[in-house]
Design a protein around this motif. Sequence first.
Motif, PDB file in Angstrom:
ATOM      1  N   PHE A  72      60.630  72.210  33.124  1.00  0.00           N
ATOM      2  CA  PHE A  72      61.689  72.792  33.627  1.00  0.00           C
ATOM      3  C   PHE A  72      62.042  74.221  33.198  1.00  0.00           C
ATOM      4  O   PHE A  72      62.022  75.332  33.935  1.00  0.00           O
ATOM      5  N   PHE A  73      62.153  74.376  31.838  1.00  0.00           N
ATOM      6  CA  PHE A  73      62.408  75.929  31.319  1.00  0.00           C
ATOM      7  C   PHE A  73      61.109  76.586  31.530  1.00  0.00           C
ATOM      8  O   PHE A  73      61.208  77.990  31.627  1.00  0.00           O
ATOM      9  N   GLY A  74      60.043  76.156  31.595  1.00  0.00           N
ATOM     10  CA  GLY A  74      58.780  76.886  31.699  1.00  0.00           C
ATOM     11  C   GLY A  74      58.743  77.421  33.211  1.00  0.00           C
ATOM     12  O   GLY A  74      58.273  78.642  33.180  1.00  0.00           O
ATOM     13  N   GLY A  75      59.231  76.757  34.102  1.00  0.00           N
ATOM     14  CA  GLY A  75      58.881  76.959  35.497  1.00  0.00           C
ATOM     15  C   GLY A  75      60.448  77.827  35.854  1.00  0.00           C
ATOM     16  O   GLY A  75      59.951  78.813  36.408  1.00  0.00           O
ATOM     17  N   LEU A  76      61.201  77.765  35.174  1.00  0.00           N
ATOM     18  CA  LEU A  76      62.415  78.784  35.271  1.00  0.00           C
ATOM     19  C   LEU A  76      62.092  80.157  34.849  1.00  0.00           C
ATOM     20  O   LEU A  76      62.347  80.915  35.424  1.00  0.00           O
TER      21      LEU A  76
ATOM     22  N   PHE B  51      67.940  70.790  39.208  1.00  0.00           N
ATOM     23  CA  PHE B  51      69.048  70.379  38.414  1.00  0.00           C
ATOM     24  C   PHE B  51      69.534  69.033  38.612  1.00  0.00           C
ATOM     25  O   PHE B  51      69.982  68.572  37.593  1.00  0.00           O
ATOM     26  N   PRO B  52      69.604  68.370  39.775  1.00  0.00           N
ATOM     27  CA  PRO B  52      70.006  66.940  39.566  1.00  0.00           C
ATOM     28  C   PRO B  52      68.996  66.223  38.756  1.00  0.00           C
ATOM     29  O   PRO B  52      69.657  65.358  38.014  1.00  0.00           O
ATOM     30  N   ALA B  53      67.882  66.493  38.636  1.00  0.00           N
ATOM     31  CA  ALA B  53      66.666  65.734  37.867  1.00  0.00           C
ATOM     32  C   ALA B  53      67.241  66.016  36.408  1.00  0.00           C
ATOM     33  O   ALA B  53      67.231  64.977  35.504  1.00  0.00           O
ATOM     34  N   SER B  54      67.396  67.180  36.126  1.00  0.00           N
ATOM     35  CA  SER B  54      68.018  67.606  34.646  1.00  0.00           C
ATOM     36  C   SER B  54      69.104  66.707  34.135  1.00  0.00           C
ATOM     37  O   SER B  54      69.302  66.432  33.137  1.00  0.00           O
ATOM     38  N   LEU B  55      70.160  66.761  35.086  1.00  0.00           N
ATOM     39  CA  LEU B  55      71.414  66.068  34.609  1.00  0.00           C
ATOM     40  C   LEU B  55      71.074  64.772  34.681  1.00  0.00           C
ATOM     41  O   LEU B  55      71.764  64.187  33.781  1.00  0.00           O
ATOM     42  N   ALA B  56      70.396  64.057  35.332  1.00  0.00           N
ATOM     43  CA  ALA B  56      70.036  62.456  35.317  1.00  0.00           C
ATOM     44  C   ALA B  56      69.526  62.306  34.038  1.00  0.00           C
ATOM     45  O   ALA B  56      69.630  61.107  33.459  1.00  0.00           O
ATOM     46  N   VAL B  57      68.363  63.012  33.620  1.00  0.00           N
ATOM     47  CA  VAL B  57      67.602  62.880  32.524  1.00  0.00           C
ATOM     48  C   VAL B  57      68.396  62.868  31.410  1.00  0.00           C
ATOM     49  O   VAL B  57      68.148  62.134  30.464  1.00  0.00           O
ATOM     50  N   MET B  58      69.193  63.631  31.468  1.00  0.00           N
ATOM     51  CA  MET B  58      70.146  64.077  30.262  1.00  0.00           C
ATOM     52  C   MET B  58      71.124  62.925  29.966  1.00  0.00           C
ATOM     53  O   MET B  58      71.263  62.387  28.989  1.00  0.00           O
ATOM     54  N   ALA B  59      71.480  62.273  31.094  1.00  0.00           N
ATOM     55  CA  ALA B  59      72.608  61.104  31.056  1.00  0.00           C
ATOM     56  C   ALA B  59      71.670  59.861  30.523  1.00  0.00           C
ATOM     57  O   ALA B  59      72.195  59.170  29.621  1.00  0.00           O
TER      58      ALA B  59
ATOM     59  N   PHE C  28      64.373  77.026  42.490  1.00  0.00           N
ATOM     60  CA  PHE C  28      63.774  76.345  41.465  1.00  0.00           C
ATOM     61  C   PHE C  28      64.760  75.594  40.700  1.00  0.00           C
ATOM     62  O   PHE C  28      64.896  74.244  40.617  1.00  0.00           O
ATOM     63  N   LEU C  29      65.969  76.433  40.361  1.00  0.00           N
ATOM     64  CA  LEU C  29      66.982  75.718  39.456  1.00  0.00           C
ATOM     65  C   LEU C  29      67.879  74.563  40.231  1.00  0.00           C
ATOM     66  O   LEU C  29      68.234  73.560  39.615  1.00  0.00           O
ATOM     67  N   LEU C  30      68.025  74.889  41.788  1.00  0.00           N
ATOM     68  CA  LEU C  30      69.006  74.038  42.434  1.00  0.00           C
ATOM     69  C   LEU C  30      67.933  72.816  42.902  1.00  0.00           C
ATOM     70  O   LEU C  30      68.562  71.749  42.977  1.00  0.00           O
ATOM     71  N   GLY C  31      66.888  72.935  42.836  1.00  0.00           N
ATOM     72  CA  GLY C  31      65.839  71.974  43.210  1.00  0.00           C
ATOM     73  C   GLY C  31      65.675  70.826  41.937  1.00  0.00           C
ATOM     74  O   GLY C  31      65.843  69.527  42.161  1.00  0.00           O
TER      75      GLY C  31
END
Length: 141
Positions: A33-37, A66-74, A61-64
């Motif tokens: 995620f951060f590498g792509g960003l 972002f939901p996956a990053s929130l879900a994996v953190m949860a 990229f960020l909007l695409g």
Amino acid sequence: MGPLAALRSCLSKSFRWRGRAARSEFWWFFVIFFGGLLATTTYTILSVESGEDVLWPPAVFLLGLFPASLAVMARRLHDKGLTAWLMLLGFVPFGQLALLILAVLPGDQGPNGYGDDPLGRAKPEGLTYGRSRVPLVRDDD
């Protein structure tokens, strides 16, 4: 779990906040995620310096993802037996550092209130009080 498997897993569970995520799934996803960003932001900066007006790649990229990053953190917080509401710590000073520390710590061994262990480990033998584990002490007398 390797990087491609972690990316595939996180993207397929972009809107799934239930369950648990192993550390490898979480960290491989965030490296990608951060590498792509970083790559899309660098591309945008270089394109602006060359005279082109291409400002959309990092936003898309960020909007695409972002939901996956929130879900994996949860799901990573669930692996520790914690509620996903702790993600709100990201809005207070040093809260993101606290979330980083929680993401580094190993998850609960065996099933917890949020699902089965993603690593397939059995629950340790012991007495439980709430979500904490107290080792079982036996007298051999």
